[in-house]
Design a protein around this motif. Structure first.
Motif, PDB file in Angstrom:
ATOM      1  N   ALA A 166       0.831  -1.207   0.000  1.00  0.00           N
ATOM      2  CA  ALA A 166       0.000   0.000   0.000  1.00  0.00           C
ATOM      3  C   ALA A 166       0.866   1.257   0.000  1.00  0.00           C
ATOM      4  CB  ALA A 166      -0.930  -0.012   1.209  1.00  0.00           C
ATOM      5  N   ALA A 167       1.997   1.207   0.690  1.00  0.00           N
ATOM      6  CA  ALA A 167       2.917   2.338   0.672  1.00  0.00           C
ATOM      7  C   ALA A 167       3.470   2.546  -0.735  1.00  0.00           C
ATOM      8  CB  ALA A 167       4.051   2.111   1.665  1.00  0.00           C
ATOM      9  N   GLY A 168       3.787   1.455  -1.421  1.00  0.00           N
ATOM     10  CA  GLY A 168       4.233   1.559  -2.805  1.00  0.00           C
ATOM     11  C   GLY A 168       3.162   2.157  -3.697  1.00  0.00           C
ATOM     12  N   ALA A 169       1.911   1.758  -3.486  1.00  0.00           N
ATOM     13  CA  ALA A 169       0.803   2.295  -4.278  1.00  0.00           C
ATOM     14  C   ALA A 169       0.610   3.789  -4.008  1.00  0.00           C
ATOM     15  CB  ALA A 169      -0.479   1.522  -3.963  1.00  0.00           C
ATOM     16  N   ALA A 170       0.779   4.214  -2.750  1.00  0.00           N
ATOM     17  CA  ALA A 170       0.664   5.637  -2.416  1.00  0.00           C
ATOM     18  C   ALA A 170       1.761   6.438  -3.117  1.00  0.00           C
ATOM     19  CB  ALA A 170       0.735   5.831  -0.910  1.00  0.00           C
TER      20      ALA A 170
END
Length: 243
Positions: free
Chosen positions: A83-87
């Protein structure tokens, strides 16, 4: 009565927490202005600005907890790292902020200056510095600028369960290389690189990302030492780069 917690403090600025309010004290108002402007432009969650009275900026606390801490194993799930990568991807696809950021030429000059200081002052072994300096060359190639956070380290990303609830500390936000943010996010947490890349999506040049690990670590050691922080995580990254 609520206690005052010192979150971080050094010669340039300090962050205090009182209950659900964070108080950022920064005497450099241009930097504080840039942080406020970047949060207004960012397409991902940021803390709410409660009030501002220079040199203090009051921010609401974000729900959840940090994705991790520098130099310590992260207990966050693989999905939270993704999710951090997606953000990061969402930020990098946003319109460019006005701040131009560092150019490859400026970074080269700064990196060479830091490397010379590290060797001249016997802070790190000369071979460790010179070999990582060669690795860092791959990061200094021209890039297509994107909206970068500028200091997307794990302590600045808050998660709750598997979701990102917000990102802190936008004072370094500017146009830059997307891989710079991804390298900051995974620095000293290389075991989560695959999760971040999966969440980010698309092609990620892992060799250039690793080159940013060397570049970022070499540039930050002096600052950490001068401000009373332990550079051990960065030094361990530099050592691991040689294998």
């Amino acid at each position: 009565m609520e206690e005052v917690e010192v979150v971080v403090a050094h010669h340039e600025r300090a962050t205090l927490r009182v209950g659900d309010v964070f108080l950022k004290v920064d005497t450099d108002q241009a930097r504080a202005d840039a942080e406020v402007a970047a949060m207004a432009l960012a397409p991902i969650p940021t803390p709410e600005i409660l009030w501002r009275k220079p040199p203090v900026l009051a921010l609401s606390a974000l729900p959840g907890r940090e994705l991790g801490r520098p130099g310590k194993p992260s207990t966050a799930s693989s999905a939270a790292w993704a999710a951090a990568g997606a953000a990061a991807r969402k930020l990098h696809e946003a319109p460019l902020p006005p701040a131009p950021g560092w150019s490859p030429g400026q970074l080269t000059e700064d990196l060479d200056r830091e490397c010379a200081w590290l060797i001249a002052n016997d802070v790190l072994p000369a071979e460790l510095v010179t070999r990582n300096r060669r690795i860092a060359d791959a990061a200094l190639q021209p890039w297509t600028p994107v909206f970068t956070h500028g200091d997307l380290q794990v302590a600045h990303i808050f998660v709750e369960g598997d979701e990102v609830t917000g990102v802190l500390d936008w004072s370094e936000a500017a146009q830059g290389d997307a891989l710079f943010d991804l390298a900051a996010l995974t620095l000293a947490h290389q075991e989560h690189l695959a999760d971040v890349v999966a969440g980010y999506g698309g092609d990620v040049d892992l060799d250039r990302l690793r080159a940013w690990w060397s570049l970022r670590s070499l540039r930050v050691v002096r600052w950490l030492v001068d401000h009373g922080f332990d550079p051990k995580p960065e030094v361990e990254v530099l050592e691991a780069q040689l294998f």
